[in-house]
Enzyme design. Structure first.
Site, short mmCIF file in Angstrom:
data_model
loop_
_atom_site.label_atom_id
_atom_site.label_comp_id
_atom_site.label_asym_id
_atom_site.label_seq_id
_atom_site.Cartn_x
_atom_site.Cartn_y
_atom_site.Cartn_z
CD GLU A 199 -75.10 -99.12 17.48
OE1 GLU A 199 -74.02 -98.58 17.19
OE2 GLU A 199 -75.44 -100.22 17.03
CD GLU A 324 -78.50 -100.61 14.00
OE1 GLU A 324 -77.34 -101.01 13.78
OE2 GLU A 324 -78.79 -99.43 14.27
O1 AHR Z 1 -76.32 -100.50 10.48
C1 AHR Z 1 -75.11 -99.83 10.43
C2 AHR Z 1 -74.72 -99.20 11.75
O2 AHR Z 1 -74.49 -100.20 12.70
C3 AHR Z 1 -75.75 -98.32 12.40
O3 AHR Z 1 -75.74 -97.04 11.90
C4 AHR Z 1 -75.36 -98.34 13.83
O4 AHR Z 1 -76.44 -98.15 14.70
C5 AHR Z 1 -74.71 -99.70 14.00
O5 AHR Z 1 -73.51 -99.61 14.67
#
Ligand code: AHR
Length: 520
Positions: A199, A324
């Protein structure tokens, strides 16, 4: 496909069945083309993610060798056994946002000497670094999964990342390989997947895509293949949800240097990051519906990001890596807001199945996915409380869908009735099919409709099956979930709602259910 077109395609016997389904409302029909084949469904779509966040690592995986909780070298035995049953293909670590402030050298050597740090993103707690590189890779070996490491671009140096890769994978007489040996590991590990930052548009450095593209190219240059027989697949930090420009700039400027581009998208019940996201277990039909509708946005995101990738990579060499995804609700009342601990209901199971179907439908481009997260965080597979452990409804979907891992996808044409709520509607049904290496065909089905069973009339083109068997995951309510006192409330059961006659299959799907059928 229109109803007349469908009827034209169907054999005479099935027309009666189809009409029966149609007459009760909208048609529910499916043609499974086992006479054709699509791309292989990479087992990597079934990956998971474990971050130093809340009780994912500490308590969930790591209890330490001196714990009364049964463990092997500090890693919980009950959790290892449960995860082995899922055949987890790869596990992402150490973050997430945590990855961009993690300094790997703090997590090696004698544990009592490791420096501590503050986990600024997740509750501001002190991170002991007791679980570091060796412990993570031991865990991967215990559950039989490939490690997927995420390197620190946001606050780390190129040298630091380069040395981590050397420490992990070099068998030379070199400073980092010798340090690894000194710390008790003679042979290098095989590392297949490495992410260059996380990110980077946000917690990983708030970069602009042009800047990150250059950073990716620079850091990636030093992710060396010390083990030439096992080259590392490099994953670039990709967009958040619908940030299409990020994908465009990255593909244009660094597409040739990467093997994968990540995509992050979370399903929020309320659909909004500001204010309340919605409870994991206390919700009515309004939020049930909006959660499913928001989950289905994944289809649009994957389609649009894939189209951009196609512009620069028509051969589909670069995988879309959804590393994610999952449901993100409010935390359980009374728990630390920074720990992201949430319960997991039948609704989560439906969301998991819908997402997995979407990934499988795009198996030509989606090469990896990692649900967030493995234990005690967000849409978890497993929840723990001291020595207690439970398997969530999401865990059961992953276990039921294991049959699709590395199987060849088979096209399905589905006509679904609508699930209507107020003025809004989504398809009630979702389906995906595959043929495994032994030639067995599996069909997974989801009915998200909240109140009615749906009878699905299927034509099996090219399947010479003699029998159908199946398993179902459902519950009394969308909010049904497993607790430490009642851990078996939502779990798979034998399914008896399918009947096969030649190439015709009829399946009655209860509301809010996930079914996996085996045809052989
Ligand atoms: O999964 C939780 C968080 O969500 C992670 O650390 C981040 O990459 C995302 O914003």
């Amino acid at each position: 496909m229109t109803i007349p077109q469908l009827l034209h395609r169907l054999p005479a016997g099935l027309i009666l069945l189809t009409l029966a389904a149609t007459l009760r409302g909208q048609p529910a029909t499916l043609v499974l083309h086992a006479d054709q084949s699509g791309p292989v469904i990479s087992r990597n779509l079934y990956g998971q993610f474990s971050e130093h966040l809340g009780a994912c690592i500490y308590g969930g995986i790591w209890v330490g060798p001196d714990s009364p909780i049964p463990n092997t070298r500090g890693i919980r035995n009950d959790v290892v056994a449960a995860l082995k049953a899922l055949a987890v293909p790869q596990l992402r670590w150490p973050g997430g946002c945590f990855a961009d402030e993690y300094h790997w050298k703090d997590g090696i050597g004698p544990r009592e000497l490791r420096p501590k740090m503050i986990n600024t993103h997740w509750g501001g707690v002190t991170e002991s670094n007791a679980f570091g590189t060796h412990e993570f890779l031991d865990f991967c070996e215990q559950i039989g999964t490939e490690p997927y490491l995420c390197g620190n671009v946001g606050s780390g140096t190129v040298q630091e990342m380069m040395e981590w890769v050397e420490y992990l994978t070099s068998d030379a007489d070199s400073p980092m390989a010798n340090l690894r040996r000194k710390n008790g590991r003679a042979a290098p590990w095989k590392i297949k997947y490495f992410a260059v930052g996380n990110e980077s548009w946000g917690c990983g450095g708030n970069m602009r895509p042009e800047y990150y593209a250059d950073e990716f190219r620079r850091y990636n240059t030093f992710v060396k293949n010390y083990d030439r027989d096992n080259p590392i697949q490099r994953i670039a930090g990709g967009p958040n949800a619908e940030a299409y420009d990020w994908t465009d700039v990255l593909m244009k400027n660094a597409g040739r240097q990467m093997n994968g581009l990540s995509l992050h998208y979370y399903t929020l019940p309320s659909g909004s990051w500001s204010g309340q996201k919605g409870s994991a277990t206390q919700f009515g039909e309004n939020e049930y519906f909006s959660t499913l509708r928001n989950a289905l946005r994944m289809e649009e995101l994957v389609t649009k990001h894939s189209a951009i990738m196609d512009k620069y990579d028509p051969q589909k060499r670069v995988g879309l890596v959804i590393d994610e995804w999952g449901v993100w609700t409010d935390v359980e009342p009374g728990t630390n807001p920074g720990f992201l601990y949430q319960q997991n209901s039948l609704r989560d199971a439906l969301v998991a199945a819908l997402n997995l179907h979407i990934f499988q439908a795009h198996a030509d481009r989606v090469k990896m996915a990692n649900i967030a997260q493995m234990i005690n965080v967000l849409q978890a597979m497993i929840l723990t409380d001291q020595e207690k452990m439970l398997l969530t409804p999401t865990y059961h979907v992953f276990e039921m869908f294991r049959v699709h891992q590395d199987a060849t996808s088979l096209p399905v044409e589905l006509t679904s009735p609508d699930y209507q709520y107020g003025a809004d509607k989504i398809p009630a049904l979702s389906a995906s099919a595959s043929r495994d290496k032994a030639g067995v065909v599996h069909l997974s089905l989801v009915n998200v409709g909240s109140d009615k069973p749906v009878t699905l009339a299927c034509v099996l083109a090219g399947v010479s099956a003699k029998a159908v068997t199946g398993r179902i995951l459902t519950g009394a309510a969308a909010t049904a979930h497993n607790t430490f006192d009642a851990p078996h409330t939502v779990e798979p059961a034998a399914f008896t709602g399918a009947s096969l006659a030649g190439d015709k299959l009829s399946v009655t799907l209860p509301p809010m259910s996930v079914v996996v059928l085996t045809l052989q």
